[in-house]
Design a protein around this motif. Structure first.
Motif, PDB file in Angstrom:
ATOM      1  N   LEU A 187      34.287  12.068  -5.743  1.00  0.00           N
ATOM      2  CA  LEU A 187      34.622  10.656  -5.673  1.00  0.00           C
ATOM      3  C   LEU A 187      34.064  10.171  -4.334  1.00  0.00           C
ATOM      4  O   LEU A 187      34.576  10.527  -3.276  1.00  0.00           O
ATOM      5  CB  LEU A 187      36.142  10.455  -5.736  1.00  0.00           C
ATOM      6  N   VAL A 188      33.016   9.388  -4.390  1.00  0.00           N
ATOM      7  CA  VAL A 188      32.326   8.957  -3.175  1.00  0.00           C
ATOM      8  C   VAL A 188      32.888   7.617  -2.723  1.00  0.00           C
ATOM      9  O   VAL A 188      32.716   6.601  -3.406  1.00  0.00           O
ATOM     10  CB  VAL A 188      30.806   8.871  -3.402  1.00  0.00           C
ATOM     11  N   ASP A 189      33.568   7.638  -1.587  1.00  0.00           N
ATOM     12  CA  ASP A 189      34.073   6.401  -0.991  1.00  0.00           C
ATOM     13  C   ASP A 189      33.018   5.909  -0.007  1.00  0.00           C
ATOM     14  O   ASP A 189      32.842   6.471   1.073  1.00  0.00           O
ATOM     15  CB  ASP A 189      35.407   6.652  -0.293  1.00  0.00           C
ATOM     16  N   VAL A 190      32.308   4.856  -0.396  1.00  0.00           N
ATOM     17  CA  VAL A 190      31.203   4.352   0.420  1.00  0.00           C
ATOM     18  C   VAL A 190      31.721   3.779   1.730  1.00  0.00           C
ATOM     19  O   VAL A 190      31.102   3.934   2.789  1.00  0.00           O
ATOM     20  CB  VAL A 190      30.395   3.308  -0.373  1.00  0.00           C
ATOM     21  N   ASN A 191      32.877   3.122   1.695  1.00  0.00           N
ATOM     22  CA  ASN A 191      33.439   2.578   2.921  1.00  0.00           C
ATOM     23  C   ASN A 191      33.785   3.688   3.909  1.00  0.00           C
ATOM     24  O   ASN A 191      33.579   3.551   5.119  1.00  0.00           O
ATOM     25  CB  ASN A 191      34.684   1.756   2.599  1.00  0.00           C
ATOM     26  N   ASN A 192      34.309   4.806   3.413  1.00  0.00           N
ATOM     27  CA  ASN A 192      34.631   5.924   4.307  1.00  0.00           C
ATOM     28  C   ASN A 192      33.386   6.453   5.024  1.00  0.00           C
ATOM     29  O   ASN A 192      33.439   6.791   6.211  1.00  0.00           O
ATOM     30  CB  ASN A 192      35.285   7.058   3.524  1.00  0.00           C
ATOM     31  N   ILE A 193      32.288   6.546   4.295  1.00  0.00           N
ATOM     32  CA  ILE A 193      31.046   7.008   4.909  1.00  0.00           C
ATOM     33  C   ILE A 193      30.634   6.059   6.033  1.00  0.00           C
ATOM     34  O   ILE A 193      30.252   6.490   7.136  1.00  0.00           O
ATOM     35  CB  ILE A 193      29.924   7.102   3.857  1.00  0.00           C
ATOM     36  N   TYR A 194      30.731   4.760   5.772  1.00  0.00           N
ATOM     37  CA  TYR A 194      30.317   3.771   6.766  1.00  0.00           C
ATOM     38  C   TYR A 194      31.260   3.766   7.972  1.00  0.00           C
ATOM     39  O   TYR A 194      30.807   3.688   9.125  1.00  0.00           O
ATOM     40  CB  TYR A 194      30.272   2.387   6.113  1.00  0.00           C
ATOM     41  N   VAL A 195      32.554   3.876   7.734  1.00  0.00           N
ATOM     42  CA  VAL A 195      33.520   3.945   8.833  1.00  0.00           C
ATOM     43  C   VAL A 195      33.210   5.132   9.735  1.00  0.00           C
ATOM     44  O   VAL A 195      33.199   5.026  10.973  1.00  0.00           O
ATOM     45  CB  VAL A 195      34.958   4.022   8.277  1.00  0.00           C
ATOM     46  N   ASN A 196      32.959   6.287   9.145  1.00  0.00           N
ATOM     47  CA  ASN A 196      32.646   7.473   9.945  1.00  0.00           C
ATOM     48  C   ASN A 196      31.353   7.289  10.737  1.00  0.00           C
ATOM     49  O   ASN A 196      31.242   7.749  11.880  1.00  0.00           O
ATOM     50  CB  ASN A 196      32.548   8.706   9.053  1.00  0.00           C
ATOM     51  N   ALA A 197      30.369   6.630  10.118  1.00  0.00           N
ATOM     52  CA  ALA A 197      29.100   6.402  10.817  1.00  0.00           C
ATOM     53  C   ALA A 197      29.299   5.459  12.000  1.00  0.00           C
ATOM     54  O   ALA A 197      28.718   5.663  13.076  1.00  0.00           O
ATOM     55  CB  ALA A 197      28.059   5.838   9.848  1.00  0.00           C
ATOM     56  N   LEU A 198      30.112   4.433  11.824  1.00  0.00           N
ATOM     57  CA  LEU A 198      30.397   3.525  12.941  1.00  0.00           C
ATOM     58  C   LEU A 198      31.146   4.248  14.055  1.00  0.00           C
ATOM     59  O   LEU A 198      30.844   4.074  15.241  1.00  0.00           O
ATOM     60  CB  LEU A 198      31.207   2.325  12.449  1.00  0.00           C
ATOM     61  N   ASN A 199      32.111   5.061  13.673  1.00  0.00           N
ATOM     62  CA  ASN A 199      32.894   5.768  14.688  1.00  0.00           C
ATOM     63  C   ASN A 199      32.093   6.857  15.392  1.00  0.00           C
ATOM     64  O   ASN A 199      32.460   7.289  16.495  1.00  0.00           O
ATOM     65  CB  ASN A 199      34.156   6.360  14.062  1.00  0.00           C
ATOM     66  N   ARG A 209      29.490   6.458  16.890  1.00  0.00           N
ATOM     67  CA  ARG A 209      28.972   5.882  18.130  1.00  0.00           C
ATOM     68  C   ARG A 209      29.892   6.182  19.300  1.00  0.00           C
ATOM     69  O   ARG A 209      29.455   6.197  20.454  1.00  0.00           O
ATOM     70  CB  ARG A 209      28.803   4.372  17.958  1.00  0.00           C
ATOM     71  N   ARG A 210      31.188   6.431  19.009  1.00  0.00           N
ATOM     72  CA  ARG A 210      32.129   6.746  20.082  1.00  0.00           C
ATOM     73  C   ARG A 210      31.836   8.115  20.694  1.00  0.00           C
ATOM     74  O   ARG A 210      32.270   8.415  21.808  1.00  0.00           O
ATOM     75  CB  ARG A 210      33.569   6.718  19.546  1.00  0.00           C
ATOM     76  N   THR A 211      31.137   8.972  19.964  1.00  0.00           N
ATOM     77  CA  THR A 211      30.790  10.301  20.484  1.00  0.00           C
ATOM     78  C   THR A 211      29.369  10.337  21.052  1.00  0.00           C
ATOM     79  O   THR A 211      28.837  11.415  21.306  1.00  0.00           O
ATOM     80  CB  THR A 211      30.934  11.355  19.376  1.00  0.00           C
ATOM     81  N   GLY A 212      28.777   9.163  21.192  1.00  0.00           N
ATOM     82  CA  GLY A 212      27.460   9.081  21.804  1.00  0.00           C
ATOM     83  C   GLY A 212      26.304   9.032  20.841  1.00  0.00           C
ATOM     84  O   GLY A 212      25.145   9.015  21.274  1.00  0.00           O
ATOM     85  N   SER A 213      26.553   8.994  19.538  1.00  0.00           N
ATOM     86  CA  SER A 213      25.463   8.944  18.573  1.00  0.00           C
ATOM     87  C   SER A 213      24.714   7.618  18.691  1.00  0.00           C
ATOM     88  O   SER A 213      25.324   6.555  18.759  1.00  0.00           O
ATOM     89  CB  SER A 213      26.007   9.095  17.151  1.00  0.00           C
ATOM     90  N   HIS A 226      38.351  -3.322  12.749  1.00  0.00           N
ATOM     91  CA  HIS A 226      37.986  -2.834  14.073  1.00  0.00           C
ATOM     92  C   HIS A 226      39.184  -2.999  14.999  1.00  0.00           C
ATOM     93  O   HIS A 226      39.746  -4.090  15.105  1.00  0.00           O
ATOM     94  CB  HIS A 226      36.791  -3.616  14.617  1.00  0.00           C
ATOM     95  N   VAL A 227      39.577  -1.921  15.646  1.00  0.00           N
ATOM     96  CA  VAL A 227      40.706  -1.937  16.568  1.00  0.00           C
ATOM     97  C   VAL A 227      40.174  -1.690  17.975  1.00  0.00           C
ATOM     98  O   VAL A 227      39.487  -0.685  18.217  1.00  0.00           O
ATOM     99  CB  VAL A 227      41.753  -0.865  16.194  1.00  0.00           C
ATOM    100  N   ARG A 228      40.484  -2.592  18.891  1.00  0.00           N
ATOM    101  CA  ARG A 228      39.996  -2.483  20.265  1.00  0.00           C
ATOM    102  C   ARG A 228      41.172  -2.433  21.224  1.00  0.00           C
ATOM    103  O   ARG A 228      42.145  -3.184  21.069  1.00  0.00           O
ATOM    104  CB  ARG A 228      39.102  -3.677  20.607  1.00  0.00           C
ATOM    105  N   ASP A 229      41.065  -1.557  22.234  1.00  0.00           N
ATOM    106  CA  ASP A 229      42.053  -1.522  23.300  1.00  0.00           C
ATOM    107  C   ASP A 229      41.355  -1.078  24.583  1.00  0.00           C
ATOM    108  O   ASP A 229      40.117  -1.054  24.646  1.00  0.00           O
ATOM    109  CB  ASP A 229      43.239  -0.611  22.958  1.00  0.00           C
ATOM    110  N   ALA A 230      42.136  -0.724  25.594  1.00  0.00           N
ATOM    111  CA  ALA A 230      41.555  -0.362  26.883  1.00  0.00           C
ATOM    112  C   ALA A 230      40.682   0.877  26.800  1.00  0.00           C
ATOM    113  O   ALA A 230      39.843   1.119  27.685  1.00  0.00           O
ATOM    114  CB  ALA A 230      42.675  -0.150  27.902  1.00  0.00           C
ATOM    115  N   HIS A 231      40.854   1.684  25.774  1.00  0.00           N
ATOM    116  CA  HIS A 231      40.094   2.921  25.627  1.00  0.00           C
ATOM    117  C   HIS A 231      38.816   2.740  24.809  1.00  0.00           C
ATOM    118  O   HIS A 231      38.046   3.689  24.661  1.00  0.00           O
ATOM    119  CB  HIS A 231      40.972   3.985  24.971  1.00  0.00           C
ATOM    120  N   GLY A 232      38.611   1.546  24.260  1.00  0.00           N
ATOM    121  CA  GLY A 232      37.411   1.309  23.476  1.00  0.00           C
ATOM    122  C   GLY A 232      37.740   0.779  22.092  1.00  0.00           C
ATOM    123  O   GLY A 232      38.777   0.148  21.878  1.00  0.00           O
TER     124      GLY A 232
END
Length: 302
Positions: free
Chosen positions: A183-195, A197-201, A231-237
């Protein structure tokens, strides 16, 4: 894709949630299936099960679970699997699914449940656990099962010398070994790809997602999920959360078109679980999914 044949009719459904029980049964909109969370209907009898059976009289049902803990090294909860088997026998769904995740583990010698979908390490050991548990589910249900990719907010450190799989390859191997569908959740794939970037990708999130989809074998996908995120933003990013609380974004629609080009007319679900809007909003999203499929089948750029 063979364009000389008559294009297939899109197969589209929505997640059927409590605020829309009565209205949907009254209006009976043109949908190909309804999907419900399996665990909401485990009780014997009662109003919820009665409503589900009314829905089943008019629509095909897909059962989507969140509690099997398929990746748990302590094994499956026998009671949970028994309840799912009983529900499957009662409503005869067109598809049954849960997530490539774990929630159960040992704490001070006793099994505990985290009440959350926790990601798996993509290791050979974790794959073997997942395959064994999926095999047990399919044996118990006596039917093929579907396993969904997860939106994950942490990753595991893989010890040196141990093989680490890419997620898509990990799931493809699961399908190959067990015969389950994905069961391919396309939104999950995109969320992971956006996140990522937090690890430097620095990779393009859309290209990461297209590469992920292209790594899944043809014929392995049994259903696609589409949903919104925030999108959730706080002092940590910033972090992107798969909250199922808004319309599908344009980027996910573009990835959905890519998925349909690759996998064909796979049944598609619109998920909306928080801040649930009017039923017509969900029906509008379902209509857009049909339109995207129609354009793909017709060879129109999306």
């Amino acid at each position: 894709m063979n364009t000389s044949a008559e294009p297939p009719a899109p197969v589209v459904g929505i997640g059927w949630r409590h605020p829309h029980y009565a209205e949907l049964l009254e209006r009976r909109p043109a949908l190909d299936f309804l999907e419900v969370h399996s665990e909401n209907f485990f009780t014997e009898g009662g109003a919820a099960l009665a409503v589900l059976e009314q829905g089943r009289a008019h629509y095909a049902l897909s059962l989507h679970g969140v509690g099997l803990s398929l990746g748990s090294a302590v094994g499956l909860d026998a009671w949970h699997l028994d309840q799912l088997a009983r529900l499957v026998a009662r409503v005869d769904p067109v598809r049954v699914s849960d997530h490539a995740a774990f929630a159960r583990g040992n704490f001070r010698g006793s099994p505990v449940h985290a009440a959350d979908l926790l990601p798996l390490p993509f290791t050979t050991e974790a794959l073997e656990v997942l395959c064994a548990n999926v095999g047990r589910v399919q044996d118990r249900l006596q039917r093929p099962f579907m396993v969904e990719n997860l939106s994950a907010y942490l990753t595991w450190h893989v010890p040196d010398g141990e093989q680490a799989w890419a997620e898509a390859a990990f799931l493809a191997e699961l399908a190959r070994r067990t015969g389950c569908s994905l069961l391919v959740d396309v939104n999950n794939i995109y969320v992971n790809a956006l996140n990522a970037r937090r690890t430097g990708s620095e990779a393009d999130p859309l290209q990461m997602c297209r590469d992920w989809l292209d790594a899944i074998p043809l014929g392995a996908v049994g259903e696609i999920h589409l949903a919104g995120h925030c999108h959730v933003r706080d002092a940590h990013g910033e972090i992107v959360i798969d909250d199922h609380g808004s319309r599908v974004c344009d980027a996910v629609w573009a990835l959905y078109a890519h998925a349909i080009r690759r996998f064909g007319g796979v049944p598609t679900l619109i998920e909306w679980d928080t801040d649930i809007p009017a039923l017509d909003v969900l029906l509008g999203e379902a209509a857009r999914a049909r339109a995207v499929c129609a354009d793909v089948f017709a060879g129109v750029g999306v």
